[in-house]
Scaffold this motif. Structure first.
Motif, PDB file in Angstrom:
ATOM      1  N   ARG A 144       0.853  -1.190   0.000  1.00 19.45           N
ATOM      2  CA  ARG A 144       0.000   0.000   0.000  1.00 19.45           C
ATOM      3  C   ARG A 144       0.885   1.235   0.000  1.00 19.45           C
ATOM      4  O   ARG A 144       1.888   1.277   0.708  1.00 19.45           O
ATOM      5  N   THR A 145       0.500   2.217  -0.758  1.00 19.91           N
ATOM      6  CA  THR A 145       1.254   3.474  -0.753  1.00 19.91           C
ATOM      7  C   THR A 145       0.951   4.226   0.537  1.00 19.91           C
ATOM      8  O   THR A 145      -0.100   4.028   1.150  1.00 19.91           O
ATOM      9  N   CYS A 146       1.882   5.072   0.916  1.00 18.83           N
ATOM     10  CA  CYS A 146       1.698   5.889   2.120  1.00 18.83           C
ATOM     11  C   CYS A 146       2.145   7.304   1.792  1.00 18.83           C
ATOM     12  O   CYS A 146       3.273   7.519   1.378  1.00 18.83           O
ATOM     13  N   ARG A 147       1.272   8.226   1.973  1.00 22.57           N
ATOM     14  CA  ARG A 147       1.605   9.635   1.783  1.00 22.57           C
ATOM     15  C   ARG A 147       1.734  10.264   3.159  1.00 22.57           C
ATOM     16  O   ARG A 147       1.031   9.888   4.088  1.00 22.57           O
ATOM     17  N   PHE A 148       2.632  11.226   3.268  1.00 21.60           N
ATOM     18  CA  PHE A 148       2.771  11.941   4.529  1.00 21.60           C
ATOM     19  C   PHE A 148       3.106  13.381   4.256  1.00 21.60           C
ATOM     20  O   PHE A 148       3.540  13.740   3.178  1.00 21.60           O
ATOM     21  N   GLU A 149       2.871  14.181   5.251  1.00 17.83           N
ATOM     22  CA  GLU A 149       3.089  15.620   5.136  1.00 17.83           C
ATOM     23  C   GLU A 149       4.197  16.025   6.092  1.00 17.83           C
ATOM     24  O   GLU A 149       4.122  15.729   7.275  1.00 17.83           O
ATOM     25  N   VAL A 150       5.212  16.686   5.556  1.00 18.18           N
ATOM     26  CA  VAL A 150       6.275  17.224   6.403  1.00 18.18           C
ATOM     27  C   VAL A 150       5.862  18.637   6.772  1.00 18.18           C
ATOM     28  O   VAL A 150       5.633  19.477   5.906  1.00 18.18           O
ATOM     29  N   ARG A 151       5.737  18.893   8.048  1.00 14.99           N
ATOM     30  CA  ARG A 151       5.313  20.213   8.509  1.00 14.99           C
ATOM     31  C   ARG A 151       6.515  20.975   9.047  1.00 14.99           C
ATOM     32  O   ARG A 151       7.412  20.386   9.627  1.00 14.99           O
ATOM     33  N   HIS A 152       6.479  22.263   8.849  1.00 14.90           N
ATOM     34  CA  HIS A 152       7.551  23.124   9.372  1.00 14.90           C
ATOM     35  C   HIS A 152       6.920  24.463   9.733  1.00 14.90           C
ATOM     36  O   HIS A 152       6.872  25.378   8.933  1.00 14.90           O
ATOM     37  N   ASP A 153       6.389  24.535  10.949  1.00 17.04           N
ATOM     38  CA  ASP A 153       5.786  25.762  11.437  1.00 17.04           C
ATOM     39  C   ASP A 153       6.053  25.847  12.935  1.00 17.04           C
ATOM     40  O   ASP A 153       6.727  24.989  13.499  1.00 17.04           O
ATOM     41  N   ALA A 154       5.527  26.872  13.586  1.00 20.87           N
ATOM     42  CA  ALA A 154       5.797  27.075  15.012  1.00 20.87           C
ATOM     43  C   ALA A 154       5.329  25.895  15.861  1.00 20.87           C
ATOM     44  O   ALA A 154       5.985  25.519  16.831  1.00 20.87           O
ATOM     45  N   ALA A 155       4.209  25.294  15.503  1.00 22.27           N
ATOM     46  CA  ALA A 155       3.681  24.169  16.277  1.00 22.27           C
ATOM     47  C   ALA A 155       4.366  22.850  15.948  1.00 22.27           C
ATOM     48  O   ALA A 155       4.335  21.919  16.742  1.00 22.27           O
ATOM     49  N   HIS A 156       4.988  22.767  14.766  1.00 21.35           N
ATOM     50  CA  HIS A 156       5.616  21.529  14.309  1.00 21.35           C
ATOM     51  C   HIS A 156       6.994  21.830  13.718  1.00 21.35           C
ATOM     52  O   HIS A 156       7.166  21.770  12.511  1.00 21.35           O
ATOM     53  N   PRO A 157       7.978  22.178  14.542  1.00 21.40           N
ATOM     54  CA  PRO A 157       9.291  22.516  13.994  1.00 21.40           C
ATOM     55  C   PRO A 157       9.978  21.292  13.386  1.00 21.40           C
ATOM     56  O   PRO A 157       9.781  20.174  13.838  1.00 21.40           O
ATOM     57  N   ALA A 158      10.737  21.527  12.332  1.00 18.01           N
ATOM     58  CA  ALA A 158      11.531  20.480  11.693  1.00 18.01           C
ATOM     59  C   ALA A 158      12.936  21.025  11.503  1.00 18.01           C
ATOM     60  O   ALA A 158      13.112  22.193  11.161  1.00 18.01           O
ATOM     61  N   TRP A 159      13.949  20.199  11.742  1.00 22.19           N
ATOM     62  CA  TRP A 159      15.315  20.684  11.609  1.00 22.19           C
ATOM     63  C   TRP A 159      16.272  19.539  11.345  1.00 22.19           C
ATOM     64  O   TRP A 159      15.954  18.378  11.547  1.00 22.19           O
ATOM     65  N   LEU A 160      17.436  19.919  10.891  1.00 22.85           N
ATOM     66  CA  LEU A 160      18.557  19.004  10.727  1.00 22.85           C
ATOM     67  C   LEU A 160      19.726  19.664  11.416  1.00 22.85           C
ATOM     68  O   LEU A 160      20.101  20.783  11.073  1.00 22.85           O
ATOM     69  N   GLU A 161      20.270  19.012  12.407  1.00 18.98           N
ATOM     70  CA  GLU A 161      21.359  19.573  13.195  1.00 18.98           C
ATOM     71  C   GLU A 161      22.700  19.178  12.581  1.00 18.98           C
ATOM     72  O   GLU A 161      22.995  17.998  12.437  1.00 18.98           O
ATOM     73  N   LEU A 162      23.488  20.196  12.193  1.00 22.03           N
ATOM     74  CA  LEU A 162      24.799  19.969  11.571  1.00 22.03           C
ATOM     75  C   LEU A 162      25.865  20.752  12.317  1.00 22.03           C
ATOM     76  O   LEU A 162      26.076  21.938  12.027  1.00 22.03           O
ATOM     77  N   PRO A 163      26.553  20.147  13.261  1.00 22.03           N
ATOM     78  CA  PRO A 163      27.651  20.850  13.920  1.00 22.03           C
ATOM     79  C   PRO A 163      28.776  21.137  12.926  1.00 22.03           C
ATOM     80  O   PRO A 163      29.117  20.276  12.117  1.00 22.03           O
ATOM     81  N   VAL A 164      29.316  22.337  12.941  1.00 21.72           N
ATOM     82  CA  VAL A 164      30.406  22.704  12.040  1.00 21.72           C
ATOM     83  C   VAL A 164      31.713  22.623  12.810  1.00 21.72           C
ATOM     84  O   VAL A 164      31.833  23.171  13.907  1.00 21.72           O
ATOM     85  N   LEU A 165      32.665  21.918  12.240  1.00 16.41           N
ATOM     86  CA  LEU A 165      33.981  21.783  12.862  1.00 16.41           C
ATOM     87  C   LEU A 165      34.875  22.929  12.429  1.00 16.41           C
ATOM     88  O   LEU A 165      34.810  23.388  11.293  1.00 16.41           O
ATOM     89  N   SER A 166      35.718  23.388  13.307  1.00 15.49           N
ATOM     90  CA  SER A 166      36.597  24.508  12.945  1.00 15.49           C
ATOM     91  C   SER A 166      37.850  24.018  12.256  1.00 15.49           C
ATOM     92  O   SER A 166      38.184  22.908  12.251  1.00 15.49           O
TER      93      SER A 166
END
Length: 166
Positions: A144-166
């Motif tokens: 079965r196919t599955c569709r989903f919604e990626v939300r990015h708002d104040a109530a549903h924050p989305a992020w990718l954390e990337l520490p930067v090395l010096s």
């Protein structure tokens, strides 16, 4: 790291196959070379259509010519037996916040390149298919196919954390 022409062609085919169902966001070109080490978790808020689904988060390096190279990815399978969990929480509105752990890596992003984040429901053949039915993966006969919604708002924050090395 140079990428063979066949690898670039294969990546292009994968992107085309993903089509509009795979949300993709590429940032602005980097002003300077960055060295980073992605650290889990990568968090995505999503609202699945089915109880059995996968969430794949992939980070890509896009060069000035538009050639995209996979840097790292991670996948989280969702199943009623594993939701909620430490890495999946259910909000009051029923939306899931899913933390997807990326494979440990270190990578250098050259000046002028962009980072792209791709979110999709899987990456067969790299990861086994999730048939969306709850049947065991090895013996599943229906899909079965599955569709989903990626939300990015104040109530549903989305992020990718990337520490930067010096």
């Amino acid at each position: 790291m140079p990428q063979a022409p066949a690898d670039r062609l294969l990546h292009r085919r994968r992107r085309r196959r993903a089509g509009p169902l795979a949300p993709v966001r590429a940032g602005d070109p980097c002003a300077a070379t960055l060295r980073h080490r992605p650290r889990a978790p990568s968090s995505r808020s999503r609202e699945p259509e089915r109880e059995h689904a996968d969430v794949l988060v992939r980070l890509c390096d896009v060069d000035p010519d538009g050639v995209s190279r996979n840097v790292v990815d991670g996948i989280r399978g969702l199943d009623p037996r594993t939701v909620p969990a430490d890495d999946v929480t259910v909000g009051d509105d029923g939306v899931l916040a899913v933390d997807v752990e990326l494979f440990p890596t270190a990578y250098r992003v050259r000046a002028g390149h962009r980072l792209r984040v791709q979110v999709s429901g899987g990456a067969f053949p790299r990861y086994a298919r999730n048939h969306g039915t709850g049947e065991p993966l090895a013996t599943a006969t229906a899909g079965r196919t599955c569709r989903f919604e990626v939300r990015h708002d104040a109530a549903h924050p989305a992020w990718l954390e990337l520490p930067v090395l010096s």
